[in-house]
Write an enzyme that holds these catalytic residues in place. Structure first.
Site, PDB file in Angstrom:
ATOM      1  N   GLU A 433      84.520  83.402 -22.800  1.00 17.44           N
ATOM      2  CA  GLU A 433      85.066  82.077 -22.478  1.00 17.44           C
ATOM      3  C   GLU A 433      86.497  81.924 -22.987  1.00 17.44           C
ATOM      4  O   GLU A 433      87.333  81.299 -22.319  1.00 17.44           O
ATOM      5  CB  GLU A 433      84.163  80.984 -23.060  1.00 17.44           C
ATOM      6  CG  GLU A 433      82.731  80.991 -22.548  1.00 17.44           C
ATOM      7  CD  GLU A 433      82.654  80.912 -21.030  1.00 17.44           C
ATOM      8  OE1 GLU A 433      83.539  80.272 -20.415  1.00 17.44           O
ATOM      9  OE2 GLU A 433      81.734  81.516 -20.448  1.00 17.44           O
ATOM     10  N   HIS A 436      88.847  83.392 -20.441  1.00 14.56           N
ATOM     11  CA  HIS A 436      89.151  82.470 -19.342  1.00 14.56           C
ATOM     12  C   HIS A 436      90.213  81.455 -19.760  1.00 14.56           C
ATOM     13  O   HIS A 436      91.203  81.235 -19.049  1.00 14.56           O
ATOM     14  CB  HIS A 436      87.878  81.709 -18.926  1.00 14.56           C
ATOM     15  CG  HIS A 436      86.875  82.537 -18.200  1.00 14.56           C
ATOM     16  ND1 HIS A 436      87.195  83.351 -17.139  1.00 14.56           N
ATOM     17  CD2 HIS A 436      85.520  82.650 -18.368  1.00 14.56           C
ATOM     18  CE1 HIS A 436      86.098  83.944 -16.684  1.00 14.56           C
ATOM     19  NE2 HIS A 436      85.066  83.536 -17.422  1.00 14.56           N
ATOM     20  N   ASP A 510      81.527  85.037 -11.578  1.00 17.80           N
ATOM     21  CA  ASP A 510      82.993  85.108 -11.487  1.00 17.80           C
ATOM     22  C   ASP A 510      83.422  86.126 -10.432  1.00 17.80           C
ATOM     23  O   ASP A 510      84.317  85.865  -9.617  1.00 17.80           O
ATOM     24  CB  ASP A 510      83.590  85.493 -12.845  1.00 17.80           C
ATOM     25  CG  ASP A 510      83.314  84.457 -13.916  1.00 17.80           C
ATOM     26  OD1 ASP A 510      83.190  83.275 -13.561  1.00 17.80           O
ATOM     27  OD2 ASP A 510      83.219  84.834 -15.099  1.00 17.80           O
TER      28      ASP A 510
END
Length: 614
Positions: A433, A436, A510
């Site tokens: 995360e 990202h 993704d």
């Protein structure tokens, strides 16, 4: 009270008659009851019992076709037992055998009463059933609505309102001002048509409301009903077609017959795509019935009869499947697009729905409108309702920003799961995360980070939220590439920290999304080396109303070139993601440590960490 007694008599009377008939039949035919209570024995075994002198008495019934025999059963210590024996048609030697063995026997002739009762019982039960069904049919025929009406299949099921009081007016409809303006003209025409007719204007025959689900098409129809002082009929497209042939066309005729009697009036058909699909492709009788219904609808809307004073307002979210004859001017003169609201529309909708909610003064509806791109009016109404329920669950008396933000997360990503325990998996998800978030931060064309969390929701073990600055109606190539780079940064971060053999399936969604975006760039948007050419399959889906078979129009060489270009885009974006992450490794480690400790980092805190490191 009379209706209740009718229902009781209708139910009890057939039961009583049936019981009386059966009891009479059994009373007059005690021999049959006797036969039913007897055990059975084969004819051959019966002859053996006669030879063994184990038969004491024989009673013959049904013209010597059945015998009730009193035997001595050796299997139960010689006790007497009654058995039933079916006799053959020609059994003259049986009588001789009984005489020779000196066995007492008797023949019982059939009773005329039994035959009469049996005949009556066979006739009475079907008669009761026929009378009962006839009563129900008569009752259904007298009624104008409700189930079970055998003679009313051809009648339209439209709800009629002389002056509909829906409790909704145009003031209650927000975020779709253009559609409201178009429909307000129709209401004004119905209220006072002279100012239109003075300049030669004629009333539109039909208005088609087109838009995604939840955007307010049915709500607009309710507002029309609430505003107009004209008779209003409402029906769903699925209510026309039944399992019987010809019912749909009959219901269309009946609906417009009633509407013409009340003209000028409004007929609202919701989900018209259920009956108005393109003709000529379906398979089977059901499609023929639907086409007959559509043909009748076309005739009623603009047929030989001319102007009837009936305005048809219809709603659909599948205009692509509607028949072209239905869409032409003269039937649907206006096609009003009811689109998803922009940020100003969402703000107006939130203001309408928040009037009946206890909202804390610190709640900023502008922030909520900015956080909910792509939300329809129904989604926003549901959002505030979920926030109100969450407020009660938490023991509060007013809805705060916290409840609204949690409700947005719940609607978009699902219910909040249990926090992860501190482990290697938790750190891996944190790095994913953080990849990202950091990659998106250093991409100038990407939306800013709103929140990073390790709280699981549905299948996602962690989530990174982005807050768009504005509704994006036109997306540039740089923006698409930025989204692809940020989406691939999670997998790239796993590879950098843990090595290629340790990457997980967490990036599956993704990869699916970026592959779709890259393929759209090549085949639809013309944003690749292939050039500005549309390579998508232009034919419609199978069975939606146009083409029976889909066609693939690309050569094998072009398909290979498209695949090569898609792989090239994804490879370049992955390399850029790795470069950004490698250059900001210390920042990512700091973000990961904060995430593991706090599990959720909001936008302000995330930007503070970034600014400190940069």
């Amino acid at each position: 009270m009379k209706k209740q007694w009718k229902k009781i008599v209708l139910f009890v009377l057939p039961v009583i008659i049936t019981l009386i008939t059966l009891s009479s039949f059994l009373f007059y035919n005690q021999d049959v009851v006797h036969n039913w209570s007897s055990s059975r024995m084969t004819y051959g075994r019966f002859l053996e019992y006669i030879d063994m002198n184990w038969v004491k008495k024989v009673d013959l019934y049904d013209n010597a076709r059945t015998a009730i025999v009193d035997i001595i059963n050796p299997d139960i210590k010689g006790e007497e037992q009654l058995v039933r024996v079916e006799l053959p048609t020609f059994s003259s030697e049986l009588v001789s055998k009984l005489k020779n063995k000196l066995i007492d026997f008797d023949a019982h002739p059939s009773s005329s009463n039994v035959n009469l009762v049996s005949w009556l019982s066979n006739l009475l039960l079907p008669l009761i059933l026929i009378i009962t069904l006839f009563f129900f049919f008569r009752r259904g025929n007298k009624s104008s609505s409700g189930p079970g009406q055998a003679f009313n299949f051809g009648k339209a099921k439209a709800r009629f309102h002389m002056e509909a009081k829906t409790g909704i007016v145009f003031e209650d409809v927000a975020g779709i001002e253009e559609a409201k303006e178009e429909l307000q003209e129709i209401v004004a025409f119905l209220k006072d048509s002279r100012k239109f007719t003075n300049v030669g204007a004629t009333i539109p025959k039909g208005v088609l409301l087109v838009g995604p689900p939840g955007t307010g098409k049915t709500l607009l129809a309710k507002a029309i009903a609430g505003e107009a002082s004209a008779p209003f009929f409402s029906i769903s497209g699925s209510e026309f077609v039944e399992m019987f042939v010809g019912v749909g066309a009959s219901r269309v005729r009946d609906l417009f017959k009633k509407a013409k009697e009340k003209a000028p009036c409004i007929v609202f058909i919701d989900e018209i795509d259920a009956v108005g699909r393109q003709r000529g492709v379906g398979i089977g009788g059901g499609n023929d019935e639907r086409e007959q219904t559509l043909n009748q609808l076309l005739t009623e809307m603009d047929g030989f009869s001319g102007d009837t004073g009936v305005i048809v307002v219809a709603a659909t979210n599948r205009i692509d499947v509607l028949d072209s004859a239905l869409l032409r001017p003269g039937r649907f003169d206006r096609q009003i697009m009811v689109s998803l609201p922009n940020i100003n529309g969402r703000l107006a909708i939130l203001k309408v729905h928040s009037k009946k909610k206890k909202i804390h003064k610190d709640v900023l509806l502008e922030v909520i409108a900015r956080r909910t791109p792509g939300f329809s009016g129904a989604d926003l109404a549901n959002l505030l309702n979920e926030a109100a329920i969450l407020t009660v669950r938490r023991g509060k008396v007013e809805i705060t920003m916290k409840e609204i933000e949690d409700s947005i997360d719940k609607i978009i990503a699902g219910l909040e799961g249990s926090p992860l325990a501190d482990s290697r998996i938790k750190r891996l998800i944190a790095y994913h995360e953080a990849g990202h978030a950091v990659a998106a931060t250093f991409l100038p064309h990407h939306d800013p980070v709103q929140k990073v969390t390790l709280i699981p929701r549905r299948q996602a073990k962690g989530l990174t939220w982005f807050l768009p600055n504005d509704d994006q109606f036109l997306v540039s190539k740089s923006q698409i590439l930025s989204k692809i780079i940020a989406a691939l940064a999670g997998r790239a971060m796993e590879e950098i920290v843990f090595g290629l053999p340790e990457v997980t399936i967490g990036a599956a969604n993704d990869i699916k999304q970026v592959t779709f975006m890259a393929r759209q760039m090549v085949t639809k948007f013309g944003m690749s080396k292939v050039g500005p050419i549309c390579l998508e399959n232009s034919s419609s889906e199978v069975f939606i109303g146009r083409d029976l078979m889909g066609r693939h129009e690309l050569s094998e060489e072009m398909v290979a070139k498209v695949d090569l270009e898609v792989r090239s885009i994804l490879k370049d974006c992955y390399i850029q993601a790795r470069t950004i992450l490698s250059q900001n490794r210390k920042l990512i480690d700091r973000v990961v440590n904060e995430l593991v400790e706090k599990e959720t980092i909001e936008a302000k805190e995330f930007m503070r960490i970034v600014e400190e490191r940069v």
